[in-house]
Motif scaffolding. Structure first.
Motif, PDB file in Angstrom:
ATOM      1  N   LEU A 368       0.937  -1.212   0.081  1.00 15.13           N
ATOM      2  CA  LEU A 368      -0.020  -0.108   0.065  1.00 15.13           C
ATOM      3  C   LEU A 368       0.691   1.300   0.240  1.00 15.13           C
ATOM      4  O   LEU A 368       1.199   1.789   0.927  1.00 15.13           O
ATOM      5  N   PRO A 369       1.211   1.553  -1.203  1.00 16.31           N
ATOM      6  CA  PRO A 369       1.951   3.223  -1.148  1.00 16.31           C
ATOM      7  C   PRO A 369       1.169   4.211  -0.677  1.00 16.31           C
ATOM      8  O   PRO A 369       0.074   3.889  -0.528  1.00 16.31           O
ATOM      9  N   ASP A 370       1.965   5.199  -0.053  1.00 12.38           N
ATOM     10  CA  ASP A 370       1.111   6.129   0.612  1.00 12.38           C
ATOM     11  C   ASP A 370       0.376   7.145  -0.319  1.00 12.38           C
ATOM     12  O   ASP A 370      -0.621   7.570  -0.012  1.00 12.38           O
ATOM     13  N   ALA A 371       0.906   7.108  -1.625  1.00 11.69           N
ATOM     14  CA  ALA A 371       0.004   7.893  -2.924  1.00 11.69           C
ATOM     15  C   ALA A 371      -1.544   7.074  -2.902  1.00 11.69           C
ATOM     16  O   ALA A 371      -2.231   7.662  -3.038  1.00 11.69           O
ATOM     17  N   ASN A 372      -1.366   5.862  -2.841  1.00 10.44           N
ATOM     18  CA  ASN A 372      -2.949   5.356  -2.824  1.00 10.44           C
ATOM     19  C   ASN A 372      -3.420   5.328  -1.868  1.00 10.44           C
ATOM     20  O   ASN A 372      -4.737   5.665  -2.071  1.00 10.44           O
ATOM     21  N   ARG A 373      -2.856   5.348  -0.406  1.00 18.60           N
ATOM     22  CA  ARG A 373      -3.945   5.624   0.592  1.00 18.60           C
ATOM     23  C   ARG A 373      -4.232   7.037   0.618  1.00 18.60           C
ATOM     24  O   ARG A 373      -5.526   7.318   0.951  1.00 18.60           O
ATOM     25  N   LYS A 374      -3.488   7.979   0.196  1.00 16.30           N
ATOM     26  CA  LYS A 374      -4.178   9.457   0.367  1.00 16.30           C
ATOM     27  C   LYS A 374      -5.094   9.520  -0.889  1.00 16.30           C
ATOM     28  O   LYS A 374      -6.151  10.412  -0.722  1.00 16.30           O
ATOM     29  N   GLN A 375      -4.919   8.792  -1.840  1.00 17.77           N
ATOM     30  CA  GLN A 375      -6.241   9.106  -2.944  1.00 17.77           C
ATOM     31  C   GLN A 375      -7.442   8.428  -2.562  1.00 17.77           C
ATOM     32  O   GLN A 375      -8.474   8.921  -2.812  1.00 17.77           O
ATOM     33  N   ALA A 486      -5.453  -4.607   0.667  1.00 18.49           N
ATOM     34  CA  ALA A 486      -5.607  -5.636  -0.610  1.00 18.49           C
ATOM     35  C   ALA A 486      -6.651  -4.941  -1.462  1.00 18.49           C
ATOM     36  O   ALA A 486      -6.690  -5.491  -2.691  1.00 18.49           O
ATOM     37  N   MET A 487      -7.813  -4.013  -0.860  1.00 19.15           N
ATOM     38  CA  MET A 487      -8.766  -3.728  -1.802  1.00 19.15           C
ATOM     39  C   MET A 487      -8.219  -2.663  -2.739  1.00 19.15           C
ATOM     40  O   MET A 487      -9.041  -2.251  -3.767  1.00 19.15           O
ATOM     41  N   LEU A 488      -7.016  -1.839  -2.520  1.00 21.94           N
ATOM     42  CA  LEU A 488      -6.890  -0.762  -3.388  1.00 21.94           C
ATOM     43  C   LEU A 488      -5.713  -1.343  -4.260  1.00 21.94           C
ATOM     44  O   LEU A 488      -4.623  -0.738  -4.438  1.00 21.94           O
ATOM     45  N   GLN A 489      -6.471  -1.800  -5.362  1.00 23.25           N
ATOM     46  CA  GLN A 489      -5.530  -2.100  -6.636  1.00 23.25           C
ATOM     47  C   GLN A 489      -6.795  -2.478  -7.468  1.00 23.25           C
ATOM     48  O   GLN A 489      -7.764  -2.427  -7.350  1.00 23.25           O
ATOM     49  N   ALA A 490      -6.452  -2.795  -8.835  1.00 24.25           N
ATOM     50  CA  ALA A 490      -7.423  -2.803  -9.979  1.00 24.25           C
ATOM     51  C   ALA A 490      -8.114  -3.695  -9.650  1.00 24.25           C
ATOM     52  O   ALA A 490      -7.483  -4.972  -9.247  1.00 24.25           O
TER      53      ALA A 490
END
Length: 671
Positions: A368-375, A486-490
Motif C-alpha cells: 500500500l503506497p502512501d499515494a494510494n492511501r491518500k487518494q 488489499a482492496m486498493l488495486q485494480a
C-alpha cells in the motif's frame, strides 16, 4: 501458480466519429454531394456491462462449475501477493515478525517434516486429556483447550458491548459441536441420517489416529457422539441466533463460579486472562445443562469427546492421513469439494487463521503506497461530503432524523489500509520442524490478543477483517468506513486508472457502504453510538416507499443465464438501493472534484463501475444465487444503477428508446 495479471482498466476507445461516404462524380461532373455524417451511438447505450467488460469476458470463458469474477481475481491476486511475501520472509527475514512468519510458512511447506512429525503436535493436549480422573478435572481441561484456540463444550469470544459500543465484552455462546447446525443431531430424515453415518465414520478415523486402540473405537465413538447429541439438544436453533440483541444479556462475573460449579466459569475466565466484571450470557439454561452434564457424565466419556474435538480441530495441520480424513468429510461431504486446495493455499489459510494480523501488518507495508492511501482517503471523504449534501437537500429524511443523519456523517471516520492500533507480537519462537506445533503457538497468540479486547476502551481501533483480504465495509458499531490494503488495486483503485474510473469503481463502492450509515440498517445506531431507532414512522414510510420502488424495478429484470427467471427484487432490494446510492454519490463527488467533466472522464466513470461486476456464472450456480444471494447478478449491478442516472445517456450519446435509458417516470432518486 502465476500472479494473475491486473485487469486492463483504461477507457474503451471511442468509435470513429463518422464513416465517409463513397466519393463519386455525377455523370455530368456536378459537385460531389456529401451525405451528412451520422453520429455514432456507443454500444454502451444497449448494454454498458457487455461493452465495458467485452475484453474480460472474452479472456475469461465460462468455468466448468461455479463462477469466476473480476473481484474474485482481485482476491486471488492478493493471495499471490501474500505468498510472495512469505517466500521472501522464508529466505531473508527482516525483524522478529518476518522471522516468525517465514518459519511458519517453511514448516507448512515441508511435507516430509510434517509426515515425520505425525501426531506429535497434539500429544501434549492428548496427555492432558488422559490425565482427567474426576469431574473436577474436566473444566480445567476445557479452559486449557480454549487457551490454544480449540473451543470445546461452548463458545467464548470478544464482541461489542451493545450498551457501550466503545468496549468489548466476553460472550458465552453455544458451541462445542463438530457439525455446523445442532439440528443435524435431532433430525430423523434419510438424508440427515446418512450424513450422521458419514460423520460417525469420520470420528472413528480421527479417534484411531489419536491412538485409540481398534477394539475401543466403536465404544469411544459412541461416547463422543453422545456428548455432542446432549449438547445439541440443549442449544437453540440457528435462526434464533441471527439477531444480536437476542444474544446479548450482561451478567456479573462475580457469581458465575458458584452458579456453575462444575464448569468453574470463574476459573475459566481467569485462565483466558479476562478480569472484566461483566460478561454476556444470553442462554443461562444452556450453561445450567452443560454444568449438569459435567457433573453427571463419567470422566471417560469426557475424555472421548475432548480427544475427538482436539483431533478434528488439528487434523488439517498434521500429516497426510489426518488431512485426508478431514477432507473426505469436511471437504467432500459438507462443502462438496472434489479435491483439496494446493498445499501452499492450505498453509496460507492456516497462517491467516492463526497469525493473520502479523501478516496483515507486513502486507500493508509492502503493497500500500502512501499515494494510494491518500487518494483513497480523498475520494472517500468527498463521497461522504456528497452524502451529507444529498441528505441535507433531500426529502427522504426530515426534521430530527435529518439532523441526526448529518451529525452521524460529521463523526464518521475513514480508516484505510490497516488498523491504527498495533498488537503485541510477543510470541513463543517458531522453528521449521513442526507445522502443527507452530499452528498451536500462533493460535494461542491470536486467542490471547482477542481476549485482551475484553473490557478495554479500544474497540473502535480493532478490525474484524484482515488488511491482506480485499474488503470495503461500513462498521455500524463504530461509525467508520474500513478499506483494507488489499482492496486498493485494480479493478477498484489504482493510480494507473483514469480519474473517472477511480470514482466510478472505488468511489461508488464507498458510496454503497456509507449509505448504510443512514439507511434501514444505520437507523438503529445513532450519532453517539447508542443502539436506538432514530427514524420517525414517517421517515421509515418514505424509505420503504422508495426502496420498494427499487425492488419492483429490479424484480422486472431477467436473471442472466436463466430463461424465464426474474431477479428477486424483494431479496436484493436493500443492496440494490445501496448500489443506486453509491453511483449517485460517487458521481456527485466526481463533479465536485472536477466541475468541468470531459466526455472521456464521464464515460470512464460508468465504465469503472461496470468493470467491477464482470463475471461468468454457470447455470447451476446462477440458480443457487437467484434463490439466496441478496445482491443482484453482475449484469444488473452494473447496468441498473447506470440506467437510473440522468447523466448516463448524455455521456454516451444515447438516443431516446435505447435499452439503457429509462423513462423519467421510472427514475428513482435514493434521497
Amino acid at each position: 501458480m502465476p500472479t494473475p495479471r491486473p485487469l486492463a482498466l483504461a477507457l474503451l476507445a471511442a468509435l470513429a466519429a463518422s464513416l465517409a461516404s463513397p466519393q463519386g462524380l455525377a455523370a455530368k461532373k456536378k459537385p460531389v454531394a456529401h451525405k451528412k455524417a451520422a453520429a455514432v451511438v456507443s454500444a454502451s447505450c444497449d448494454d454498458l456491462y457487455a461493452e465495458a467488460n467485452k475484453g474480460w469476458l472474452a479472456a475469461n470463458p465460462m468455468p466448468a462449475a461455479g463462477a469466476i469474477s473480476a473481484l474474485g481475481q482481485l482476491s486471488a491476486r492478493a493471495e499471490q501477493q501474500q505468498r510472495d511475501l512469505l517466500d521472501a520472509f522464508m529466505r531473508t527475514p527482516h525483524g522478529t515478525v518476518q522471522k516468525l512468519l517465514g518459519d511458519f510458512w517453511a514448516s507448512g511447506l515441508d511435507e516430509a517434516a510434517i509426515e515425520a512429525d505425525g501426531a506429535a503436535p497434539v500429544a501434549p493436549l492428548l496427555q492432558r486429556i488422559d490425565a482427567i480422573r474426576s469431574s473436577k478435572d474436566i473444566a480445567p481441561a476445557v479452559a486449557a483447550l480454549h487457551q490454544v484456540g480449540i473451543p470445546v463444550l461452548f463458545g467464548f469470544n470478544a464482541d461489542v458491548d451493545l450498551r457501550d459500543l466503545d468496549r468489548h465484552l466476553g460472550y458465552f455462546t453455544q458451541g462445542g459441536l463438530g457439525l455446523p447446525d445442532p439440528a443435524y443431531y435431532t433430525r430423523s430424515d434419510a438424508d440427515t441420517q446418512a450424513l450422521m453415518a458419514r460423520y460417525a465414520d469420520y470420528m472413528r478415523k480421527i479417534l484411531a489416529l489419536t491412538g485409540v486402540p481398534a477394539k475401543d473405537i466403536e465404544a469411544q465413538t459412541a461416547l463422543a457422539l453422545d456428548v455432542e447429541k446432549r449438547i445439541a439438544a440443549a442449544e437453540r436453533p440457528l435462526a434464533d441466533l441471527r439477531d444480536p440483541r437476542r444474544n446479548f444479556a450482561p451478567v456479573a462475573t462475580a457469581g458465575l463460579g458458584k452458579q456453575y460449579r462444575n464448569l468453574q466459569l470463574d476459573a475459566f475466565l481467569k485462565a483466558q486472562g479476562v478480569s472484566d466484571d461483566t460478561v454476556s450470557m444470553a442462554d443461562p439454561a444452556l450453561f445450567a445443562k452443560l454444568d449438569a452434564l459435567v457433573g453427571t457424565l463419567k470422566p471417560a466419556q469426557w475424555q472421548a469427546y475432548l480427544r475427538w474435538r482436539v483431533g478434528d480441530a488439528m487434523a488439517p495441520y498434521l500429516s497426510k492421513s489426518w488431512r485426508d480424513a478431514a477432507f473426505d468429510f469436511r471437504g467432500k461431504v459438507l462443502l462438496g469439494q472434489t479435491e483439496p486446495a494446493p498445499r501452499w493455499k492450505q498453509v496460507l489459510d492456516a497462517i491467516n487463521l492463526a497469525a493473520g494480523p502479523m501478516l496483515g501488518r507486513e502486507y500493508a507495508a509492502a503493497y500500500l503506497p502512501d499515494a494510494n492511501r491518500k487518494q483513497a482517503e480523498q475520494i472517500a471523504t468527498q463521497v461522504r461530503d456528497a452524502l451529507k449534501q444529498e441528505i441535507e437537500r433531500g426529502e427522504l429524511l426530515q426534521g430530527a432524523a435529518k439532523a441526526e443523519a448529518l451529525k452521524k456523517l460529521d463523526g464518521l471516520k475513514v480508516e484505510i489500509g490497516a488498523p491504527r492500533r498495533d498488537l503485541d507480537y510477543t510470541v513463543q519462537p517458531m522453528g521449521r520442524g513442526s507445522f502443527g506445533s507452530n499452528m498451536l503457538i500462533a493460535s494461542t497468540w491470536r486467542h490471547r490478543q482477542e481476549m485482551r479486547r475484553i473490557g478495554k476502551g479500544n474497540a473502535e481501533r480493532r478490525w474484524d477483517v484482515l488488511p491482506q483480504q480485499p474488503a470495503l465495509a461500513y462498521d455500524l458499531a463504530h461509525n467508520r468506513l474500513i478499506v483494507t490494503a488489499a482492496m486498493l488495486q485494480a479493478p477498484v483503485l489504482d493510480p494507473a486508472m483514469p480519474l473517472g474510473n477511480q470514482y466510478g469503481a472505488f468511489g461508488a463502492l464507498v458510496g454503497h457502504e456509507l449509505s448504510h450509515a443512514v439507511d434501514g440498517l444505520g437507523r438503529h445506531v445513532d450519532a453517539d453510538g447508542n443502539v436506538r431507532d432514530w427514524w420517525t414512522p414517517e421517515d421509515a414510510a418514505r424509505w420503504e416507499a422508495m426502496a420498494n420502488r427499487v425492488g419492483r424495478f429490479y424484480g422486472g429484470l431477467p436473471y442472466p443465464g436463466l430463461a424465464g427467471t426474474k431477479v428477486d427484487g424483494t431479496l436484493t432490494r436493500d443492496e440494490d438501493v445501496a448500489d443506486l446510492a453509491g453511483v449517485t454519490l460517487a458521481r456527485a463527488a466526481l463533479t465536485a472534484a472536477k466541475p468541468e467533466l470531459d466526455a472521456q472522464t464521464e464515460k470512464g466513470f460508468y465504465t469503472g463501475w461496470a468493470q467491477l461486476w464482470a463475471q461468468q456464472v454457470t447455470a447451476d450456480e446462477a440458480r443457487l444465487r437467484a434463490r439466496q444471494d441478496v445482491r443482484a447478478p453482475g449484469l444488473w449491478r452494473a447496468n441498473a444503477p447506470a440506467m437510473q442516472q440522468p447523466g448516463f445517456g448524455a455521456a454516451f450519446g444515447c438516443k431516446a428508446g435505447a435499452p439503457m435509458l429509462v423513462k423519467d417516470a421510472e427514475r428513482i432518486q435514493p434521497y
